[in-house]
Each structure stands twice: as structure tokens, then as C-alpha cells.
Scaffold this motif. Structure first.
Motif, mmCIF file in Angstrom:
data_model
loop_
_atom_site.group_PDB
_atom_site.id
_atom_site.type_symbol
_atom_site.label_atom_id
_atom_site.label_comp_id
_atom_site.label_asym_id
_atom_site.label_seq_id
_atom_site.Cartn_x
_atom_site.Cartn_y
_atom_site.Cartn_z
ATOM 1 N N ARG A 144 25.588 20.322 73.715
ATOM 2 C CA ARG A 144 26.759 19.715 73.494
ATOM 3 C C ARG A 144 28.016 20.633 74.573
ATOM 4 N NH1 ARG A 144 23.978 17.510 69.815
ATOM 5 N NH2 ARG A 144 24.345 15.278 69.221
ATOM 6 N N THR A 145 28.970 19.784 74.491
ATOM 7 C CA THR A 145 30.013 20.535 75.449
ATOM 8 C C THR A 145 30.908 21.275 74.569
ATOM 9 O OG1 THR A 145 29.760 18.740 76.828
ATOM 10 C CG2 THR A 145 31.859 20.161 77.355
ATOM 11 N N PRO A 146 30.851 22.651 74.642
ATOM 12 C CA PRO A 146 31.866 23.382 73.903
ATOM 13 C C PRO A 146 33.281 23.517 74.367
ATOM 14 C CG PRO A 146 30.566 25.028 75.464
ATOM 15 C CD PRO A 146 30.230 23.569 75.842
ATOM 16 N N ILE A 147 34.095 23.723 73.479
ATOM 17 C CA ILE A 147 35.665 24.081 73.840
ATOM 18 C C ILE A 147 36.015 25.405 73.116
ATOM 19 C CG2 ILE A 147 36.267 21.589 74.076
ATOM 20 C CD1 ILE A 147 37.716 21.711 71.367
ATOM 21 N N GLU A 148 37.111 25.859 73.837
ATOM 22 C CA GLU A 148 37.609 27.245 73.289
ATOM 23 C C GLU A 148 39.195 26.911 72.960
ATOM 24 O OE1 GLU A 148 37.588 31.648 75.252
ATOM 25 O OE2 GLU A 148 38.603 30.158 76.370
ATOM 26 N N ARG A 149 39.553 27.468 71.859
ATOM 27 C CA ARG A 149 40.734 27.310 71.123
ATOM 28 C C ARG A 149 41.086 28.548 70.341
ATOM 29 N NH1 ARG A 149 40.518 23.921 74.221
ATOM 30 N NH2 ARG A 149 40.981 21.615 74.180
ATOM 31 N N ILE A 150 42.514 28.920 70.365
ATOM 32 C CA ILE A 150 43.124 29.619 69.350
ATOM 33 C C ILE A 150 43.771 29.036 68.472
ATOM 34 C CG2 ILE A 150 44.689 31.854 69.256
ATOM 35 C CD1 ILE A 150 43.969 32.166 72.587
ATOM 36 N N ILE A 151 43.152 29.416 67.194
ATOM 37 C CA ILE A 151 43.694 28.787 66.102
ATOM 38 C C ILE A 151 44.060 29.842 64.806
ATOM 39 C CG2 ILE A 151 43.093 27.327 64.101
ATOM 40 C CD1 ILE A 151 41.250 25.812 66.559
ATOM 41 N N THR A 152 45.042 29.783 64.091
ATOM 42 C CA THR A 152 45.114 30.685 63.157
ATOM 43 C C THR A 152 44.804 29.962 61.692
ATOM 44 O OG1 THR A 152 47.468 31.326 64.444
ATOM 45 C CG2 THR A 152 47.155 31.871 61.796
ATOM 46 N N LEU A 153 43.984 30.801 60.840
ATOM 47 C CA LEU A 153 43.402 30.287 59.875
ATOM 48 C C LEU A 153 44.601 30.867 58.537
ATOM 49 C CD1 LEU A 153 39.747 31.032 59.763
ATOM 50 C CD2 LEU A 153 40.836 28.820 60.179
ATOM 51 N N THR A 154 44.346 30.163 57.562
ATOM 52 C CA THR A 154 45.337 30.779 56.362
ATOM 53 C C THR A 154 44.451 30.398 55.117
ATOM 54 O OG1 THR A 154 47.119 30.422 57.647
ATOM 55 C CG2 THR A 154 47.582 30.773 55.280
ATOM 56 N N CYS A 155 44.789 31.277 54.057
ATOM 57 C CA CYS A 155 44.006 31.018 52.749
ATOM 58 C C CYS A 155 45.226 30.390 51.878
ATOM 59 C CB CYS A 155 43.432 32.325 52.251
ATOM 60 S SG CYS A 155 42.749 32.199 50.531
ATOM 61 N N VAL A 156 44.783 29.537 50.811
ATOM 62 C CA VAL A 156 45.722 28.908 50.099
ATOM 63 C C VAL A 156 45.986 29.945 49.075
ATOM 64 C CG1 VAL A 156 43.773 28.209 48.573
ATOM 65 C CG2 VAL A 156 46.083 26.944 48.561
ATOM 66 N N SER A 157 45.124 31.185 48.955
ATOM 67 C CA SER A 157 45.563 32.133 47.827
ATOM 68 C C SER A 157 46.567 33.056 48.384
ATOM 69 C CB SER A 157 44.443 32.799 47.495
ATOM 70 O OG SER A 157 43.636 31.760 46.855
ATOM 71 N N ASN A 158 46.862 33.009 49.686
ATOM 72 C CA ASN A 158 47.943 33.955 50.188
ATOM 73 C C ASN A 158 49.385 33.917 49.391
ATOM 74 O OD1 ASN A 158 48.289 35.874 52.318
ATOM 75 N ND2 ASN A 158 49.966 34.441 53.146
ATOM 76 N N PRO A 159 49.486 35.153 48.838
ATOM 77 C CA PRO A 159 50.845 35.153 48.305
ATOM 78 C C PRO A 159 52.053 35.170 49.393
ATOM 79 C CG PRO A 159 49.834 37.333 48.218
ATOM 80 C CD PRO A 159 48.792 36.283 48.761
ATOM 81 N N ILE A 160 53.360 35.066 48.921
ATOM 82 C CA ILE A 160 54.377 35.098 49.699
ATOM 83 C C ILE A 160 54.387 36.582 50.524
ATOM 84 C CG2 ILE A 160 56.817 35.109 49.867
ATOM 85 C CD1 ILE A 160 56.901 33.108 47.456
ATOM 86 N N GLY A 161 54.341 36.557 51.545
ATOM 87 C CA GLY A 161 54.423 38.190 52.181
ATOM 88 C C GLY A 161 53.061 38.399 52.620
ATOM 89 N N GLY A 162 51.854 37.770 52.137
ATOM 90 C CA GLY A 162 50.350 38.291 52.179
ATOM 91 C C GLY A 162 49.980 38.298 53.384
ATOM 92 N N GLU A 163 48.797 38.948 53.458
ATOM 93 C CA GLU A 163 47.993 39.200 54.300
ATOM 94 C C GLU A 163 46.870 38.137 54.713
ATOM 95 O OE1 GLU A 163 48.533 41.983 56.540
ATOM 96 O OE2 GLU A 163 50.150 42.817 55.389
ATOM 97 N N LEU A 164 46.763 37.004 53.784
ATOM 98 C CA LEU A 164 45.593 36.280 54.089
ATOM 99 C C LEU A 164 45.820 35.332 55.118
ATOM 100 C CD1 LEU A 164 44.407 35.943 50.343
ATOM 101 C CD2 LEU A 164 43.843 37.512 51.965
ATOM 102 N N ALA A 165 45.872 35.618 56.320
ATOM 103 C CA ALA A 165 46.069 34.614 57.515
ATOM 104 C C ALA A 165 45.726 35.526 58.680
ATOM 105 C CB ALA A 165 47.450 34.360 57.703
ATOM 106 N N GLY A 166 44.949 34.840 59.669
ATOM 107 C CA GLY A 166 44.552 35.728 61.057
ATOM 108 C C GLY A 166 44.404 34.743 61.985
ATOM 109 N N ASN A 167 44.361 35.179 63.304
ATOM 110 C CA ASN A 167 44.546 34.263 64.345
ATOM 111 C C ASN A 167 43.345 34.556 65.442
ATOM 112 O OD1 ASN A 167 45.548 32.058 66.140
ATOM 113 N ND2 ASN A 167 46.311 33.773 67.323
ATOM 114 N N ALA A 168 42.481 33.823 65.628
ATOM 115 C CA ALA A 168 41.513 34.076 66.559
ATOM 116 C C ALA A 168 41.240 33.341 67.593
ATOM 117 C CB ALA A 168 40.039 34.394 65.784
ATOM 118 N N THR A 169 40.315 33.676 68.696
ATOM 119 C CA THR A 169 39.822 32.504 69.777
ATOM 120 C C THR A 169 38.653 32.269 69.325
ATOM 121 O OG1 THR A 169 41.077 34.148 71.238
ATOM 122 C CG2 THR A 169 39.643 32.529 72.161
ATOM 123 N N TRP A 170 38.280 30.871 69.295
ATOM 124 C CA TRP A 170 37.066 30.279 68.661
ATOM 125 C C TRP A 170 36.292 29.479 69.690
ATOM 126 C CZ3 TRP A 170 36.614 31.970 63.609
ATOM 127 C CH2 TRP A 170 37.660 32.218 63.072
#
Ligand SMILES: Nc1nc2c(c(=O)[nH]1)N[C@H]1C(S)=C(S)[C@@H](COP(=O)(O)O)O[C@H]1N2
Ligand SMILES: [Mo]
Length: 525
Positions: A283-309
Motif C-alpha cells: 500500500r501507499t505510505p504517508i509520513e506525518r508528524i503527530i504528538t502523542l499524549t497519555c491520559v495519565s499525564n498529570p498537569i505539567g507531566g512528561e507523558l507526551a511526545g512528538n515523532a515523525t511517523w
């Protein structure tokens, strides 16, 4: 232990060195043999048949929402080591009791080991895909463990001294046997772990992985200058794989090869299909930059990250199988039995939801889902970002419930607008005068329109926003502060592109994500 231990016990006296610690040690060694052999014996059967990991995984799966929340808020991404340590302590305690009891109240010690074995068998048989053979590593391990316990705590009768306590095993013999048991346990355990974590050539399969080539029109748009604010200590726009947060229920990271992998698509569809690796690659791939976040991230927490997929649009696959108009959920399942329920409306409304196979130019790291995971802009990971995904059932929210929803989390999980102060660090002592305050903010698929900062509840002031990359990625910001001496509290809030200002109301992460403003106190000197 007492000091006369080098002597052979003499007739008429109890072997005084066989003290409580030695007996407790016997029990612990017996348990070590159970776990070590269990690891090795699980190798030819399944990784989930290891008694230790089966019990750990079952503990994780049986934990309610508050327990996960407690574990993540207390131990962060060290929740797994914390669980292992907790299990280790419990096992040592029970095993030590078993050792002490076995000597005087045979066979109650063996029965304690057998009881732990029952828990292990139950756990192994309740893992996804378990068959009867999954009980074997625990059963054989416990049999060996009981044998070891009996030998180490035994009071053999010598021919010369038929009924006497005095004929108990010599200290030297005990140490030799105990040492052998420890060596067998350690060697079997280490060999089992080593083979399991390099299983079936998954490591070499990943090394031989060919990054799909993406046509120019499908590539991620270049990252404009000004997207990364490059203030030391602030969040970089793209998160390196080795520091990207990891959240999952897997105590042993699944090790699939691309040959093992397939994706079965079924349920409320016109045509069921099973895709194998070659089908996906066709199939035909695409490339995107998307930020993931966890619902368990507390205010000011570190459970988020941004990658090229790089990956394959989920929407295209759904169109291919023909989704029933009655269906509203995609229930995705990982090879280790985790499930996420994602609204079909989100997957089909034009956003870049993908079955990703690379992360920042590399094949997905095993921790992040090798060989295939989902990435859905705008939804928390627990309802969308299934790693090691192997099964898709098209269904309905009123018919199916996904993993975390069964445990008290909300069935839908849109990401809430959030903002975070990265610089200055918490409780940092800084010089008065011009201070750069910097951080990040996110409101995936809506985008960040504004970030404001205030000091000691003074007036809100606009931060300078970094160049926006897309609504699906976080947006960095800076604010120049004329800091005057004293202890002061900085606060931040963001507004998304729909005009919603981040709420001040503080809520915890259960059931659908934390809210409230991030604050940070610093001392200006
Ligand atoms: N198989 C599997 N996939 C999973 C999970 C999981 O427990 N098992 N956790 C989800 C959650 S809660 C989040 S936040 C993201 C995290 O992805 P990451 O570990 O790559 O950052 O994965 C999601 N995918
Ligand atoms: Mo999560």
C-alpha cells in the motif's frame, strides 16, 4: 547462624546452625528455582507462560483505574520496576515462611509453594491465547522447587543413627546444595530471559527492516524554522525515540517479526480480510508528524511526545473492507491482548490516522510497537494508539468495551488542551532581571491559538508562540520575564483554536484526563 558450624553435628545435639535464616534461605532458593526454571521452560511454549510474568501481567490487567493512576503518579514510567520489586518482596516473604515451616511442619512449606504454583498456573492459563501447555512451566518449576525445599530442609536418617536429629545434613552439604540450587535458578532464569528477549530473530528482523519510501507528495511537510524554540531545558519539537515516554501494560515487550505479523479485520464489515506484512507494504505510505499524549499525564507531566511517523492511512483500509453504517467503534487488539476502542467517526473524518511502521526514521522500537502500531491525532493513547496491533474488529460502543474502559476510564478520550512550563526548572534559584520562561502546549487536532503566563496571580500576559507546525503537534512558547527578587509562582494556560481557554478547575487523570493550570514556583535572588 551460630559459630560452631564447622563441626559435624554430634550425636545427641540438634544441628544448631540450621537456624531460622538457613531455613528461610532454603525456601527462597526453592522459589528461585521455581521462577528460574519457569522462565527457561516457558521459552519453547510462550513468553506469557512464564510464571513470574504471567502473574505480573494478570496483576496489571486486574488492577482498577485508581491503581494504575496511583502507580503512574507515584512511580511514573518506572511503574513496571516498582511492580517487579513489589512482587519480588511478596515472593521472598512467602518463600521464606515456606522454608521455615517445612522443616518443622512438613509438608506445610511445600503446600505454600504449591499454593503459589496454583496462582501461577491460574495466571498463565488466563493470558490471551493460553492453552493447557502454558501451565507446564509453573507446574514443572514448582515440582522442582518442592524437591529443592525438601532436600534443603531435610533431616535424613543415617544408617548409624536411625532416629536422631543429630544426623541432619552437615553444614558443608547444605551449602553445596544451596549453592547448586541458586546456580541452577540463576542460570535457568538468565538463559530464559535472554532467549525470550531475542526471540525468534525479532531483533535481526528489525535490523533488516526496510524503511518504506514515501512519495514526495505524501511526505511530512518540512519543519519550518522557528518551530523549535531551542531554549536550553525546553521541550524539543521532535522527541528522540530513546526519551519518548513509554506507557503500556506489557511487562514483557512483545517481540514480533514482520513474518509473524498479520492484521485480521473483521466484525461489521462487508469483506473480512487478513493483511500480512507484504500486503501492508504493497500500500501507499504517508509520513506525518503527530504528538502523542497519555491520559495519565498529570498537569505539567512528561507523558507526551512528538515523532515523525511513516505508516498507512487507517481510513483507506476501513474503506477497503466496507464498514457497516451501524458500526461506530474500531476495537483494535495487540498481540498481548490490550484493546483500544476508537470512534470510527474520528478515523474517517479526514485526519491523518495511521498504522505506523516507523518512528523518527527508524523501524518502530520494540517498546513503541514494532512492527505496527496505530497513531491517531487528537485522541489519548489508551483509546487509539494500539502498539503491536494484530486485530481489528469493527463494532459498536454499546457492544464492546476496551481495556481501560473496563477498568473505569472513559470510553472516549479526546485530548484536553494542556500547557506546561519547562524552564525555569521547579524550585530553581534564578537571578533577577530578564528571565526566559519557556514551555510547550498542546490541543491535538484543534491546535494552540494562544498561551498566557502570569506571576503570583497578576495579570495574564501573552507568551510568544513558536511557529505552529500543524494542529496535530504541540506548540512551543517563550515569555520574557522581568524577574524581581523573592519566591514567585509562575502559571500558564493555553487557548485552543476553537477558542476554548484551558480550565483552571483541577481534576485528576481518571476518567478522561487531568485539567488545571500548570504552576511553578521559583526563587529569584
Ligand atoms: N499494546 C498496547 N498498546 C498501547 C498501550 C498498551 O498498554 N498496550 N497503551 C496505550 C497508551 S495508554 C498510550 S498513552 C500509548 C503510549 O505509546 P508509547 O508508549 O509509544 O508512548 O500507547 C497505547 N498503546
Ligand atoms: Mo496512556
Amino acid at each position: 547462624m551460630t559459630t560452631d558450624t564447622d563441626r559435624e553435628p554430634h550425636p545427641g545435639s540438634a544441628s544448631r546452625w540450621r537456624t531460622i535464616p538457613a531455613r528461610a534461605l532454603s525456601g527462597v532458593l526453592a522459589a528461585a528455582v521455581v521462577l528460574g526454571l519457569g522462565e527457561l521452560l516457558a521459552v519453547p511454549i510462550a513468553r506469557s507462560a512464564s510464571p513470574f510474568f504471567a502473574v505480573g501481567d494478570t496483576t496489571v490487567d486486574r488492577s482498577p483505574a485508581w491503581a494504575r493512576d496511583f502507580a503512574i503518579s507515584t512511580f511514573g514510567t518506572n511503574d513496571k520496576p516498582a511492580l517487579f520489586i513489589g512482587m519480588g518482596i511478596l515472593i521472598v516473604v512467602f518463600a521464606a515462611i515456606a522454608g521455615v515451616v517445612e522443616r518443622t511442619r512438613r509438608p506445610f512449606g511445600s503446600m505454600i509453594l504449591a499454593g503459589l504454583g496454583v496462582i501461577g498456573v491460574y495466571a498463565a492459563l488466563s493470558r490471551p491465547g493460553a492453552t493447557a501447555s502454558h501451565a507446564l512451566p509453573t507446574l514443572l518449576g514448582v515440582a522442582a522447587g518442592i524437591l529443592v525445599l525438601r532436600v534443603l530442609t531435610t533431616r535424613p536418617r543415617s544408617l548409624d543413627e536411625p532416629e536422631q536429629e543429630a544426623s541432619a545434613m552437615s553444614r558443608r552439604k547444605f551449602l553445596v546444595l544451596a549453592g547448586s540450587a541458586a546456580a541452577v535458578a540463576a542460570a535457568a532464569g538468565a538463559a530464559g530471559r535472554h532467549i525470550a528477549s531475542n526471540l525468534a530473530g525479532a531483533v535481526s528482523n528489525r535490523m533488516a527492516f526496510l524503511i518504506p519510501s514515501v512519495a514526495a507528495r505524501n511526505q511530512a511537510k518540512p519543519i519550518p524554522a522557528g518551530t523549535d524554540i531551542s531554549v536550553p531545558g525546553s521541550t524539543p519539537f521532535v522527541t528522540d525515540n530513546d526519551v519518548f515516554y513509554r506507557i503500556d501494560t506489557a511487562l514483557q515487550v512483545p517481540k514480533l517479526t514482520t513474518d509473524d505479523w498479520s492484521l485480521r479485520i473483521h466484525g461489521m464489515v462487508d469483506r473480512e480480510i487478513t493483511l500480512n506484512w507484504d500486503d501492508l507494504m504493497a500500500r501507499t505510505p504517508i509520513e506525518r508528524i503527530i504528538t502523542l499524549t497519555c491520559v495519565s499525564n498529570p498537569i505539567g507531566g512528561e507523558l507526551a511526545g512528538n515523532a515523525t511517523w511513516i505508516g498507512y492511512p487507517i481510513k483507506d483500509l476501513l474503506d477497503e473492507v466496507g464498514v457497516s453504517p451501524e458500526a461506530d467503534m474500531l476495537l483494535s487488539t495487540s498481540s498481548d491482548g490490550f484493546t483500544a476502542g476508537t470512534p470510527l467517526s474520528v478515523l474517517r473524518n479526514g485526519r491523518d490516522s495511521i498504522l505506523a511502521v516507523t518512528m523518527n526514521g527508524e523501524p518502530l522500537p520494540f517498546d513503541h510497537g514494532y512492527p505496527v502500531r496505530q497513531v491517531v491525532p487528537g485522541l489519548y493513547g489508551y483509546v487509539s494508539a494500539t502498539k503491536w496491533v494484530v486485530d481489528w474488529e469493527v463494532t459498536r460502543f454499546d457492544r464492546a468495551q476496551a481495556y481501560w474502559t473496563q477498568r473505569g476510564w472513559a470510553e472516549k478520550g479526546p485530548i484536553k488542551t494542556a500547557s506546561r512550563i519547562d524552564v525555569p526548572a521547579a524550585f530553581e534559584r534564578i537571578e533577577s532581571g530578564e528571565v526566559t520562561v519557556a514551555g510547550t502546549a498542546w490541543a491535538q487536532h484543534r491546535g494552540i491559538a494562544r498561551v498566557e503566563v502570569r506571576v503570583d496571580e497578576g495579570p495574564w500576559q501573552d507568551a510568544t508562540l513558536a511557529t505552529a507546525y500543524s494542529p496535530d503537534t504541540w506548540r512551543q512558547w517563550t515569555w520574557q520575564w522581568q524577574a524581581t527578587p523573592g519566591t514567585q509562582t509562575l502559571e500558564v494556560r493555553a487557548t485552543d483554536k476553537d477558542g476554548n481557554v484551558q480550565t483552571e478547575q483541577r481534576t485528576g487523570t481518571v476518567p478522561d484526563g487531568a485539567t488545571g493550570w500548570h504552576t511553578r514556583s521559583v526563587t529569584v535572588v
